[in-house]
Design a protein around this motif. Sequence first.
Motif, PDB file in Angstrom:
ATOM      1  N   THR A   1      -8.051   6.776   5.035  1.00 57.19           N
ATOM      2  CA  THR A   1      -7.726   7.554   6.237  1.00 57.19           C
ATOM      3  C   THR A   1      -7.756   9.051   5.927  1.00 57.19           C
ATOM      4  O   THR A   1      -7.580   9.468   4.774  1.00 57.19           O
ATOM      5  CB  THR A   1      -6.320   7.208   6.748  1.00 57.19           C
TER       6      THR A   1
ATOM      7  N   THR B   1      -5.759   2.796  -0.159  1.00 63.87           N
ATOM      8  CA  THR B   1      -6.872   2.755  -1.129  1.00 63.87           C
ATOM      9  C   THR B   1      -6.619   3.690  -2.315  1.00 63.87           C
ATOM     10  O   THR B   1      -7.469   3.802  -3.202  1.00 63.87           O
ATOM     11  CB  THR B   1      -8.216   3.162  -0.485  1.00 63.87           C
TER      12      THR B   1
ATOM     13  N   SER C   1     -14.581   5.425  -0.945  1.00 63.60           N
ATOM     14  CA  SER C   1     -13.761   4.506  -0.138  1.00 63.60           C
ATOM     15  C   SER C   1     -13.808   4.879   1.342  1.00 63.60           C
ATOM     16  O   SER C   1     -12.971   4.416   2.120  1.00 63.60           O
ATOM     17  CB  SER C   1     -12.319   4.596  -0.625  1.00 63.60           C
TER      18      SER C   1
ATOM     19  N   GLY D   1      -1.437   5.445   4.191  1.00 63.06           N
ATOM     20  CA  GLY D   1      -2.626   5.382   5.028  1.00 63.06           C
ATOM     21  C   GLY D   1      -3.230   3.994   4.873  1.00 63.06           C
ATOM     22  O   GLY D   1      -2.592   2.986   5.174  1.00 63.06           O
TER      23      GLY D   1
ATOM     24  N   ALA E   1       5.115   7.361   3.088  1.00 63.94           N
ATOM     25  CA  ALA E   1       4.004   7.298   4.043  1.00 63.94           C
ATOM     26  C   ALA E   1       2.840   6.549   3.392  1.00 63.94           C
ATOM     27  O   ALA E   1       2.647   6.620   2.183  1.00 63.94           O
ATOM     28  CB  ALA E   1       3.562   8.709   4.419  1.00 63.94           C
TER      29      ALA E   1
HETATM   30  C1  LIG Z   1     -13.411   1.869  -4.299  1.00 64.25           C
HETATM   31  C2  LIG Z   1     -12.676   3.184  -4.208  1.00 64.25           C
HETATM   32  C3  LIG Z   1     -13.392   4.355  -4.312  1.00 64.25           C
HETATM   33  C4  LIG Z   1     -12.735   5.589  -4.225  1.00 64.25           C
HETATM   34  N1  LIG Z   1     -13.478   6.718  -4.303  1.00 64.25           N
HETATM   35  C5  LIG Z   1     -12.865   7.914  -4.173  1.00 64.25           C
HETATM   36  C6  LIG Z   1     -13.627   9.122  -4.221  1.00 64.25           C
HETATM   37  O1  LIG Z   1     -14.863   9.110  -4.364  1.00 64.25           O
HETATM   38  N2  LIG Z   1     -12.959  10.285  -4.102  1.00 64.25           N
HETATM   39  C7  LIG Z   1     -11.595  10.330  -3.926  1.00 64.25           C
HETATM   40  O2  LIG Z   1     -11.037  11.419  -3.816  1.00 64.25           O
HETATM   41  N3  LIG Z   1     -10.864   9.199  -3.884  1.00 64.25           N
HETATM   42  C8  LIG Z   1     -11.445   8.011  -3.997  1.00 64.25           C
HETATM   43  N4  LIG Z   1     -10.694   6.864  -3.951  1.00 64.25           N
HETATM   44  C9  LIG Z   1      -9.223   6.957  -3.828  1.00 64.25           C
HETATM   45  C10 LIG Z   1      -8.658   6.905  -2.395  1.00 64.25           C
HETATM   46  O3  LIG Z   1      -9.555   6.274  -1.510  1.00 64.25           O
HETATM   47  C11 LIG Z   1      -8.304   8.316  -1.890  1.00 64.25           C
HETATM   48  O4  LIG Z   1      -7.253   8.848  -2.664  1.00 64.25           O
HETATM   49  C12 LIG Z   1      -7.913   8.369  -0.408  1.00 64.25           C
HETATM   50  O5  LIG Z   1      -7.713   9.707  -0.051  1.00 64.25           O
HETATM   51  C13 LIG Z   1      -6.624   7.594  -0.093  1.00 64.25           C
HETATM   52  O6  LIG Z   1      -6.508   7.465   1.319  1.00 64.25           O
HETATM   53  P1  LIG Z   1      -5.617   6.301   1.950  1.00 64.25           P
HETATM   54  O7  LIG Z   1      -5.658   6.439   3.422  1.00 64.25           O
HETATM   55  O8  LIG Z   1      -6.013   4.986   1.428  1.00 64.25           O
HETATM   56  O9  LIG Z   1      -4.168   6.715   1.422  1.00 64.25           O
HETATM   57  P2  LIG Z   1      -3.046   5.826   0.724  1.00 64.25           P
HETATM   58  O10 LIG Z   1      -3.561   5.181  -0.507  1.00 64.25           O
HETATM   59  O11 LIG Z   1      -2.404   4.943   1.732  1.00 64.25           O
HETATM   60  O12 LIG Z   1      -2.002   6.965   0.330  1.00 64.25           O
HETATM   61  C14 LIG Z   1      -2.318   7.904  -0.648  1.00 64.25           C
HETATM   62  C15 LIG Z   1      -1.206   8.964  -0.736  1.00 64.25           C
HETATM   63  O13 LIG Z   1      -1.175   9.716   0.471  1.00 64.25           O
HETATM   64  C16 LIG Z   1       0.105   9.669   1.087  1.00 64.25           C
HETATM   65  N5  LIG Z   1      -0.154   9.629   2.525  1.00 64.25           N
HETATM   66  C17 LIG Z   1      -0.986   8.788   3.199  1.00 64.25           C
HETATM   67  N6  LIG Z   1      -1.017   9.122   4.502  1.00 64.25           N
HETATM   68  C18 LIG Z   1      -0.182  10.180   4.663  1.00 64.25           C
HETATM   69  C19 LIG Z   1       0.212  10.976   5.778  1.00 64.25           C
HETATM   70  N7  LIG Z   1      -0.258  10.765   7.011  1.00 64.25           N
HETATM   71  N8  LIG Z   1       1.103  11.988   5.566  1.00 64.25           N
HETATM   72  C20 LIG Z   1       1.586  12.235   4.328  1.00 64.25           C
HETATM   73  N9  LIG Z   1       1.244  11.518   3.243  1.00 64.25           N
HETATM   74  C21 LIG Z   1       0.370  10.505   3.408  1.00 64.25           C
HETATM   75  C22 LIG Z   1       0.767   8.420   0.517  1.00 64.25           C
HETATM   76  O14 LIG Z   1       2.179   8.550   0.507  1.00 64.25           O
HETATM   77  C23 LIG Z   1       0.186   8.371  -0.892  1.00 64.25           C
HETATM   78  O15 LIG Z   1       0.924   9.218  -1.744  1.00 64.25           O
HETATM   79  C24 LIG Z   1     -11.314   5.624  -4.043  1.00 64.25           C
HETATM   80  C25 LIG Z   1     -10.601   4.425  -3.929  1.00 64.25           C
HETATM   81  C26 LIG Z   1     -11.261   3.225  -4.008  1.00 64.25           C
HETATM   82  C27 LIG Z   1     -10.462   1.958  -3.867  1.00 64.25           C
END
Ligand SMILES: Cc1cc2nc3c(=O)[nH]c(=O)nc-3n(C[C@H](O)[C@H](O)[C@H](O)COP(=O)(O)OP(=O)(O)OC[C@H]3O[C@@H](n4cnc5c(N)ncnc54)[C@H](O)[C@@H]3O)c2cc1C
Length: 484
Positions: A140, A74, A135, A71, A69
């Motif tokens: 998501t 990020t 982020s 999102g 999966a």
């Molecule tokens: C500039 C920057 C700043 C950031 N700052 C923070 C911060 O302050 N705090 C923080 O906690 N994180 C931070 N992050 C990390 C990141 O944004 C988080 O971990 C965020 O929760 C990831 O969400 P995503 O939608 O991008 O998930 P993805 O990167 O697409 O996926 C992350 C994980 O979740 C799983 N996943 C995604 N969607 C689902 C779903 N619907 N069901 C089951 N599993 C799923 C994926 O398999 C993967 O293992 C940062 C990242 C960046 C690039």
Amino acid sequence: MRTDALIRALYRLLPEEAVLTAPEEVEPYECDGLPAYRRRPQVVVLPWTAKQVQKVLAFCHAHDVPVVARGAGTGLSGGALPPEEGVLLSLTRLDKILALDPQNRIACVQPGVRNLAISEAAKPYGLYYAPDPSSQLACTIGGNVAENAGGVHCLKYGLTVHNVLGLRFLTLAGEEVAVGGEGLDGAGLDLLAVLHGSEGLLAVITEVTVRLLPLPESARVILAAFDSVIKAAEAVAKVIRAGLIPAGLEMMDRLAVEMAEDFIHAGYPRAAAAILLCELDGFAPQVQEELALAEEVLKHSGAFLVRVARDEAERQRFWAGRKAAFAAAGRLSPDCYCLDGTIPRGRLAEVLEGIAELSRKYGLRVANVFHAGDGNLHPLILYDAASPGEFEKVERLGEEILALCVRAGGTITGEHGVGVEKLNGMCYQFSAAELAQFHALKRAFDPQGLLNPGKAIPTLARCVELGRMHVHAGKLKHPQLERF
Ligand SMILES: Cc1cc2nc3c(=O)[nH]c(=O)nc-3n(C[C@H](O)[C@H](O)[C@H](O)COP(=O)(O)OP(=O)(O)OC[C@H]3O[C@@H](n4cnc5c(N)ncnc54)[C@H](O)[C@@H]3O)c2cc1C
């Protein structure tokens, strides 16, 4: 299953536009926010409905096809890295806010809704969603649940797990399960908590019910500047000891200040070895009182400058610098690697000193910009991936820094998850019995091991191998791991 057969089957299950196979279409899905790990997906699917997700999962279950999966991608630990063979399942098209109930202060949203979009939708009702990863513009809510994301506000308002009341998820077999609800606790085993931080290993989240909070009447931020990182670190502990729980208590060291200031012109003092941003929010008279106390504590902690943002515009500028600090690193270095470890607040000073020493030892610049109030460190290692052997050096430095966190009583991850990045660290953080329990839980949800395979929980064989290396210390790849 052969690639062509898999793709044909997916075209039969989903509309044509929901299946991406061309190299230029799948390339953007090669990595998440940790580009050091990349893999070209065999196929990417982008369903519009939970029903379509269900069909994909049931198919993968029936034909032993791995599925990951994703999102917004990020994530910073390689959690959404595509499987070697199988399906990359993007949830970004499930982006509807299904219900927003201002009376009960809850919202029910699909997993692809962006974190910030929830607060934007709630704003007209005087409400917001508290967990705010930096982020938040892109990430998501599904990814936030899967990583149990944190953010600046989590010191006072808790992590994602503390702000989610209910979930709907699909098992690999395609069965829909609802856990939690609209209240604070429900009957049965606490699967709601289990799903938080499960990194896509247990199920695919298809609906999230979040708690909304009233927008604070007043929010004020103090900038405090110090001539030593140690003084700033000690000030963090003193603020908490004084009985304050700031809405955010963030720290940036000299390099982070310089990077952010050059980029955003936030008004940070360049002479500072470290700055703290301390935000207080709530009812105006209470904020005023707490502000006075925080100012006093920060001055007594040796800050050479303590300044309350004059107005909302300045407050926003102070935070803009902090939130853009990672992006600002791109102006200074071709590549950067963001670590994520947590330590007890009281050990901040010594761990930051240790990181500075390690930075000198490896000859790599490390900027520190992090959630100091939670003891959640984010050392940012600046490097050049094009320089041969440099990334391997970065990995060794990263492992040494995390080893330092564990020795200080902390953990190898605070909020970014394990993904593929920290599998070795898990071997040292947890005992064989603890890891066996994680595997048992994984098997209970996903007996075939098809959901996000190879992530987050290391195989015991991997740990044994590292253990063997531990015995023959002379042959250790990373001898520092011995001390975990
Ligand atoms: C500039 C920057 C700043 C950031 N700052 C923070 C911060 O302050 N705090 C923080 O906690 N994180 C931070 N992050 C990390 C990141 O944004 C988080 O971990 C965020 O929760 C990831 O969400 P995503 O939608 O991008 O998930 P993805 O990167 O697409 O996926 C992350 C994980 O979740 C799983 N996943 C995604 N969607 C689902 C779903 N619907 N069901 C089951 N599993 C799923 C994926 O398999 C993967 O293992 C940062 C990242 C960046 C690039």
